[in-house]
Design an enzyme around this catalytic site. Structure first.
Site, mmCIF file in Angstrom:
data_model
loop_
_atom_site.group_PDB
_atom_site.id
_atom_site.type_symbol
_atom_site.label_atom_id
_atom_site.label_comp_id
_atom_site.label_asym_id
_atom_site.label_seq_id
_atom_site.Cartn_x
_atom_site.Cartn_y
_atom_site.Cartn_z
ATOM 1 N N ARG A 55 17.201 -4.412 9.583
ATOM 2 C CA ARG A 55 18.575 -3.919 9.498
ATOM 3 C C ARG A 55 19.368 -4.097 10.798
ATOM 4 N NH1 ARG A 55 20.557 0.011 5.812
ATOM 5 N NH2 ARG A 55 18.833 0.278 4.364
ATOM 6 N N ASP A 98 20.400 -6.169 5.134
ATOM 7 C CA ASP A 98 20.284 -4.900 4.424
ATOM 8 C C ASP A 98 19.445 -5.219 3.181
ATOM 9 O OD1 ASP A 98 20.483 -2.747 2.801
ATOM 10 O OD2 ASP A 98 22.689 -2.621 2.833
ATOM 11 N N PHE A 99 18.221 -4.717 3.143
ATOM 12 C CA PHE A 99 17.280 -5.113 2.085
ATOM 13 C C PHE A 99 17.759 -4.723 0.686
ATOM 14 C CE2 PHE A 99 13.669 -4.404 5.400
ATOM 15 C CZ PHE A 99 14.083 -5.539 6.072
ATOM 16 N N LYS A 154 -0.376 -1.038 1.457
ATOM 17 C CA LYS A 154 -0.575 0.264 0.861
ATOM 18 C C LYS A 154 0.331 1.281 1.564
ATOM 19 C CE LYS A 154 -3.436 3.349 2.560
ATOM 20 N NZ LYS A 154 -3.245 3.903 3.891
ATOM 21 N N GLU A 222 -11.964 9.693 11.980
ATOM 22 C CA GLU A 222 -10.961 9.256 12.961
ATOM 23 C C GLU A 222 -10.795 10.340 13.999
ATOM 24 O OE1 GLU A 222 -7.388 7.162 11.388
ATOM 25 O OE2 GLU A 222 -7.988 8.288 9.623
ATOM 26 N N ASP A 241 -4.454 8.830 1.277
ATOM 27 C CA ASP A 241 -4.272 7.945 2.428
ATOM 28 C C ASP A 241 -5.516 7.104 2.715
ATOM 29 O OD1 ASP A 241 -2.743 7.047 4.716
ATOM 30 O OD2 ASP A 241 -4.055 8.247 5.980
ATOM 31 N N HIS A 246 -9.342 2.687 1.113
ATOM 32 C CA HIS A 246 -10.414 2.193 1.987
ATOM 33 C C HIS A 246 -11.813 2.657 1.548
ATOM 34 C CE1 HIS A 246 -6.963 1.199 4.255
ATOM 35 N NE2 HIS A 246 -6.843 2.315 4.925
ATOM 36 N N LYS A 351 -14.268 8.240 16.690
ATOM 37 C CA LYS A 351 -13.893 7.295 15.637
ATOM 38 C C LYS A 351 -15.176 6.611 15.193
ATOM 39 C CE LYS A 351 -10.827 3.367 14.721
ATOM 40 N NZ LYS A 351 -10.094 3.870 13.564
HETATM 41 C C1 BG6 Z 1 -4.507 3.592 7.346
HETATM 42 C C2 BG6 Z 1 -4.172 5.037 7.142
HETATM 43 O O1 BG6 Z 1 -4.516 2.922 6.118
HETATM 44 O O2 BG6 Z 1 -5.798 3.477 7.947
HETATM 45 C C3 BG6 Z 1 -4.201 5.770 8.486
HETATM 46 O O3 BG6 Z 1 -2.861 5.148 6.581
HETATM 47 C C4 BG6 Z 1 -5.528 5.557 9.162
HETATM 48 O O4 BG6 Z 1 -3.972 7.160 8.296
HETATM 49 C C5 BG6 Z 1 -5.882 4.076 9.233
HETATM 50 O O5 BG6 Z 1 -5.432 6.101 10.476
HETATM 51 C C6 BG6 Z 1 -7.308 3.871 9.735
HETATM 52 O O6 BG6 Z 1 -7.548 2.511 9.946
HETATM 53 P P1 BG6 Z 1 -8.631 2.018 11.002
HETATM 54 O O7 BG6 Z 1 -8.618 0.535 10.890
HETATM 55 O O8 BG6 Z 1 -8.152 2.519 12.353
HETATM 56 O O9 BG6 Z 1 -9.937 2.637 10.624
#
Ligand code: BG6
Length: 498
Positions: A55, A98-99, A154, A222, A241, A246, A351
């Site tokens: 934009r 402007d999409f 996603k 995480e 999420d 995943h 993590k």
């Molecule tokens: C995303 C989520 O798809 O993946 C996030 O929306 C998440 O909330 C992320 O933090 C984690 O990805 P990765 O590659 O860091 O494990």
């Protein structure tokens, strides 16, 4: 065939990439660094070009300066090569757009006039609510042809109905064979390794079923909290999420039957069978086998951090989960009776993404009775960080005084030390390369998305009926105590050694 013997067209096809959301977070953090690395590896054809669309009013040079700043921030200094950087920036152009209105889309058609008669790849790094409008305007403006592809991120919707609506809007313009739905976990090197590990090693092929596996454990933890995304995250929660996409993709890759070949549809057909066979939760199982959590204030790396409800922009009454643990299963011949324990959460101590396949104990045991609980092999697949695979085996403890005492130890393959010169590419590098090559096996088909939603929707509806608030866990812990009780009630524990 190695890269040197493949045709140039096959290893580095020419494309025109039109990037919607060119100034957004995903583009800056992930897409430009990934494209830069592909250029550095010699995998971007000289004729490949990128048109940034957003934009904001900006000229080509202003856009290049923004991309350069992003690369300087997100690419390691040692990997930032001046010559490659200049070459990469020279591929870029920018148009303000402007999409939501068709007017400006002619600019894409104009840009294509200069093209080397190559496929147009449309990358939608924008919210899914815009996908429909953008696809329609692209078509109406005459920017597309029968080679054009679309890449979407996603979350595709919020539940089955909304995802169907979005997929219908995309499908009205692009046939499924030209839609690339990203789940970035599928682009991770170690996730692809699941396919190699399972289907290239006969050793595992024969053991991969309920006769030999006692249970499967998947942890995607995480360390970060919500990081300024409170509004989006609170609408979604950890189930939508992370699990809907995943984690269910990981379940599919672990549980699927061998595909006939590596073609996209052969793999995706097998994944869909797993999604269809996922066990639903009965009312009785819900309280016992599913734990929702929300983090409260705690510590991360020794520093105090706020709770979810105290994060910037938080609504103090939110009952959204930031952690989910569950015991589920795949109801088919291969997996009947094998629990899949899954957990994922924000603000965990580290993590860590890891899959552990726990094999069954020996049917007849002849060693010291007090060591019986040692007597099962485990295959630990570490997806990130410290990518590697360890197979826990038992050997005799050494020493004259040890008799036939057993000792547990890993046969360990650490990717970074075993293959030190190989850089593990970011998921987006692989995914972008596959889009350029027109190969869909690392992308999610519409029916996969929908079956995953169907399963999640029924769980969310059951939670709603139950009306329980999420359990609290301090930031920096492994989640609510109930998630530990969930697995210990079966006489098991979450795997901790690696
Ligand atoms: C995303 C989520 O798809 O993946 C996030 O929306 C998440 O909330 C992320 O933090 C984690 O990805 P990765 O590659 O860091 O494990």
């Amino acid at each position: 065939m190695n890269a040197a013997t493949r045709s140039d067209e096959e290893t580095r096809p020419v494309i025109d990439l039109a990037l919607f959301g060119a100034l957004g977070d995903l583009s800056q953090r992930k897409l430009y660094p990934a494209l830069y690395h592909l250029d550095r590896e010699g995998l971007l054809h000289e004729a490949t070009r990128l048109l940034g669309l957003a934009r904001q009013e900006l000229d080509d040079d202003g856009f290049r300066a923004r991309v350069k700043a992003a690369l300087t921030t997100y690419v390691k200094a040692a990997e930032l090569d001046r010559e490659v950087l200049e070459r990469f920036l020279a591929r870029l152009e920018y148009r303000q757009l402007d999409f939501t209105t068709e007017e400006g889309y002619a600019a894409i058609r104009e840009w294509r006039r200069e093209s080397a008669d190559c496929p147009l790849v449309i990358y939608l790094a924008v919210g899914a609510s815009l996908y429909g409008d953008i696809c329609r305007h692209l078509e109406a403006s005459g920017s597309l042809d029968e080679q054009s592809r679309v890449v979407v991120e996603k979350p595709i919707g919020y539940d089955l109905d909304s995802s169907a609506e979005i997929n219908d809007a995309i499908g009205a313009v692009f046939p499924e064979s030209r839609v690339y739905r990203i789940d970035h976990y599928l682009g991770k090197e170690t996730v692809q390794n699941l396919i190699a590990l399972r289907f290239a090693n006969p050793l595992f092929g024969t053991q991969w079923n309920q006769n030999h596996v006692s249970h499967v454990e998947i942890t995607v933890a995480e360390k970060v909290g919500i990081e300024g995304r409170w509004g989006y995250f609170d609408e979604a929660g950890q189930l939508r999420d992370m699990v809907q996409n995943h984690l269910l993709q990981l379940v599919c890759l672990i549980a699927m039957d061998p595909p006939a070949n590596l073609d996209a549809d052969a793999i995706r057909d097998e994944k869909v069978k797993v999604l269809k066979a996922l066990q639903p939760f009965s009312e009785a199982a819900l309280g016992r086998d599913v734990v929702r959590g929300q983090y409260i204030a705690g510590t991360s790396d020794g520093k105090s951090v706020p709770g979810y409800l105290e994060e910037e922009g938080a609504n103090r009454d939110s009952a959204t989960e930031t952690f989910v643990a569950m015991k589920t299963g795949v109801a088919n011949w291969r997996w009947a009776g094998v629990p899949f324990y899954i957990r994922t959460g924000k603000r965990m101590p580290e993590k860590l993404s890891q899959i552990v396949i726990h094999f069954r104990q020996q049917p007849h045991y002849i060693f010291d009775p007090d060591q019986r609980n040692l007597a099962a092999n485990k295959l630990v697949i570490r997806l990130q960080p410290d990518e590697g695979i360890a197979l826990e085996v038992l050997t005799k403890d050494s020493g004259l005084d040890k008799g036939m005492r057993l000792r547990r130890g890993p046969l360990h393959l650490d990717f970074n030390s075993a293959f030190p010169k190989t850089r593990i590419p970011d998921a987006y590098e692989r995914l972008l390369l596959e889009v350029m090559k027109g190969r869909q096996y690392l992308f999610v088909r519409r029916d996969e998305v929908e079956h995953a939603w169907r399963w999640c929707d029924s769980l969310i509806a059951a939670w709603k009926d139950l009306g329980e608030a999420p359990r609290r866990y301090p930031a920096g812990s492994w989640g609510p105590v109930a998630s530990i009780a969930m697995i210990t009630q079966d006489g098991r524990s979450w795997y901790e050694d690696y």
